[in-house]
Design a protein around this motif. Structure first.
Motif, PDB file in Angstrom:
ATOM      1  N   ARG A  30      66.645  29.873  18.367  1.00 16.06           N
ATOM      2  CA  ARG A  30      66.456  30.104  19.799  1.00 16.06           C
ATOM      3  C   ARG A  30      67.185  29.038  20.600  1.00 16.06           C
ATOM      4  N   GLU A  31      67.530  29.388  21.843  1.00 15.43           N
ATOM      5  CA  GLU A  31      68.202  28.445  22.721  1.00 15.43           C
ATOM      6  C   GLU A  31      67.251  28.092  23.859  1.00 15.43           C
ATOM      7  N   ILE A  32      67.051  26.811  24.085  1.00 17.08           N
ATOM      8  CA  ILE A  32      66.074  26.356  25.060  1.00 17.08           C
ATOM      9  C   ILE A  32      66.728  25.393  26.035  1.00 17.08           C
ATOM     10  N   TYR A  33      66.551  25.691  27.311  1.00 17.86           N
ATOM     11  CA  TYR A  33      67.108  24.891  28.397  1.00 17.86           C
ATOM     12  C   TYR A  33      66.399  23.545  28.501  1.00 17.86           C
ATOM     13  N   PHE A  34      67.156  22.505  28.835  1.00 16.25           N
ATOM     14  CA  PHE A  34      66.510  21.240  29.213  1.00 16.25           C
ATOM     15  C   PHE A  34      67.275  20.584  30.353  1.00 16.25           C
ATOM     16  N   HIS A  35      66.557  19.822  31.153  1.00 14.37           N
ATOM     17  CA  HIS A  35      67.135  19.117  32.297  1.00 14.37           C
ATOM     18  C   HIS A  35      67.201  17.628  31.969  1.00 14.37           C
ATOM     19  N   GLN A  36      68.154  16.948  32.573  1.00 16.89           N
ATOM     20  CA  GLN A  36      68.321  15.521  32.274  1.00 16.89           C
ATOM     21  C   GLN A  36      67.051  14.729  32.567  1.00 16.89           C
ATOM     22  N   ASN A  37      66.257  15.156  33.541  1.00 13.15           N
ATOM     23  CA  ASN A  37      65.021  14.437  33.869  1.00 13.15           C
ATOM     24  C   ASN A  37      63.971  14.577  32.778  1.00 13.15           C
ATOM     25  N   SER A  38      64.145  15.545  31.879  1.00 15.10           N
ATOM     26  CA  SER A  38      63.192  15.730  30.782  1.00 15.10           C
ATOM     27  C   SER A  38      63.489  14.822  29.598  1.00 15.10           C
ATOM     28  N   GLU A  52      70.283  15.299  17.273  1.00 13.65           N
ATOM     29  CA  GLU A  52      68.971  15.805  16.908  1.00 13.65           C
ATOM     30  C   GLU A  52      67.931  15.214  17.848  1.00 13.65           C
ATOM     31  N   VAL A  53      67.050  16.075  18.338  1.00 10.47           N
ATOM     32  CA  VAL A  53      66.016  15.626  19.253  1.00 10.47           C
ATOM     33  C   VAL A  53      64.670  16.205  18.840  1.00 10.47           C
ATOM     34  N   ARG A  54      63.621  15.620  19.398  1.00 12.23           N
ATOM     35  CA  ARG A  54      62.289  16.228  19.339  1.00 12.23           C
ATOM     36  C   ARG A  54      61.931  16.578  20.773  1.00 12.23           C
ATOM     37  N   PHE A  55      61.151  17.640  20.935  1.00 13.33           N
ATOM     38  CA  PHE A  55      60.835  18.074  22.285  1.00 13.33           C
ATOM     39  C   PHE A  55      59.519  18.842  22.292  1.00 13.33           C
ATOM     40  N   ALA A  56      58.970  18.973  23.492  1.00 17.09           N
ATOM     41  CA  ALA A  56      57.820  19.846  23.698  1.00 17.09           C
ATOM     42  C   ALA A  56      58.318  21.047  24.489  1.00 17.09           C
ATOM     43  N   GLU A  57      57.790  22.207  24.181  1.00 18.48           N
ATOM     44  CA  GLU A  57      58.234  23.424  24.850  1.00 18.48           C
ATOM     45  C   GLU A  57      57.229  23.830  25.908  1.00 18.48           C
ATOM     46  N   GLU A  58      57.745  24.264  27.051  1.00 20.58           N
ATOM     47  CA  GLU A  58      56.877  24.790  28.097  1.00 20.58           C
ATOM     48  C   GLU A  58      57.531  26.025  28.695  1.00 20.58           C
ATOM     49  N   GLU A  59      56.749  26.792  29.411  1.00 18.01           N
ATOM     50  CA  GLU A  59      57.280  27.992  30.030  1.00 18.01           C
ATOM     51  C   GLU A  59      57.799  27.629  31.411  1.00 18.01           C
ATOM     52  N   GLY A  60      59.078  27.870  31.646  1.00 12.23           N
ATOM     53  CA  GLY A  60      59.671  27.560  32.947  1.00 12.23           C
ATOM     54  C   GLY A  60      59.843  28.824  33.771  1.00 12.23           C
ATOM     55  N   ASP A  61      60.474  28.677  34.927  1.00  8.26           N
ATOM     56  CA  ASP A  61      60.674  29.812  35.817  1.00  8.26           C
ATOM     57  C   ASP A  61      61.535  30.889  35.166  1.00  8.26           C
ATOM     58  N   LYS A  62      62.471  30.453  34.329  1.00  5.97           N
ATOM     59  CA  LYS A  62      63.431  31.395  33.756  1.00  5.97           C
ATOM     60  C   LYS A  62      63.280  31.501  32.249  1.00  5.97           C
ATOM     61  N   GLN A  65      61.541  26.329  28.353  1.00  2.00           N
ATOM     62  CA  GLN A  65      62.373  25.157  28.578  1.00  2.00           C
ATOM     63  C   GLN A  65      61.739  23.977  27.866  1.00  2.00           C
ATOM     64  N   ALA A  66      62.550  22.964  27.644  1.00  2.00           N
ATOM     65  CA  ALA A  66      62.087  21.796  26.917  1.00  2.00           C
ATOM     66  C   ALA A  66      61.607  20.742  27.895  1.00  2.00           C
ATOM     67  N   SER A  67      60.490  20.148  27.573  1.00  2.00           N
ATOM     68  CA  SER A  67      60.034  18.978  28.312  1.00  2.00           C
ATOM     69  C   SER A  67      59.941  17.830  27.316  1.00  2.00           C
ATOM     70  N   THR A  68      59.937  16.630  27.837  1.00  2.00           N
ATOM     71  CA  THR A  68      59.877  15.420  27.015  1.00  2.00           C
ATOM     72  C   THR A  68      60.812  15.493  25.812  1.00  2.00           C
ATOM     73  N   VAL A  69      62.104  15.559  26.113  1.00  2.00           N
ATOM     74  CA  VAL A  69      63.130  15.556  25.063  1.00  2.00           C
ATOM     75  C   VAL A  69      63.367  14.117  24.625  1.00  2.00           C
ATOM     76  N   ALA A  70      63.210  13.867  23.332  1.00  2.00           N
ATOM     77  CA  ALA A  70      63.365  12.514  22.802  1.00  2.00           C
ATOM     78  C   ALA A  70      64.401  12.529  21.677  1.00  2.00           C
ATOM     79  N   PRO A  71      65.542  11.853  21.888  1.00  2.00           N
ATOM     80  CA  PRO A  71      66.520  11.770  20.804  1.00  2.00           C
ATOM     81  C   PRO A  71      65.893  11.110  19.583  1.00  2.00           C
TER      82      PRO A  71
END
Length: 75
Positions: A30-38, A52-62, A65-71
């Protein structure tokens, strides 16, 4: 749908540094959007395609999307 509170693994598949966002590809394709602020600790500028990153997934407007993206240390 269900929420993942644990961290998921993914790789950076697309980056748009000038616009401040990108996409992660999950192991299941799957492809998941992330913003630089995340990205934690201002790490957005250190990300590269394939990082490679770790992230939490949340439901965004579209969609998802990924929140708390941590390399990860190995990127």
């Amino acid at each position: 749908p269900h929420r993942h509170s644990h961290k998921l693994r993914a790789r950076v598949s697309k980056l748009f540094p000038d616009d401040g966002y990108g996409f992660l590809e999950t192991p299941d394709g799957r492809e998941i959007y992330f913003h630089q602020n995340s990205v934690l600790d201002g790490g957005f500028n250190r990300l590269k395609i394939g990082s490679e990153v770790r992230f939490a997934e949340e439901e965004g407007d579209k969609g998802p999307q990924a929140s708390t993206v941590a390399p990860t240390k190995r990127s």
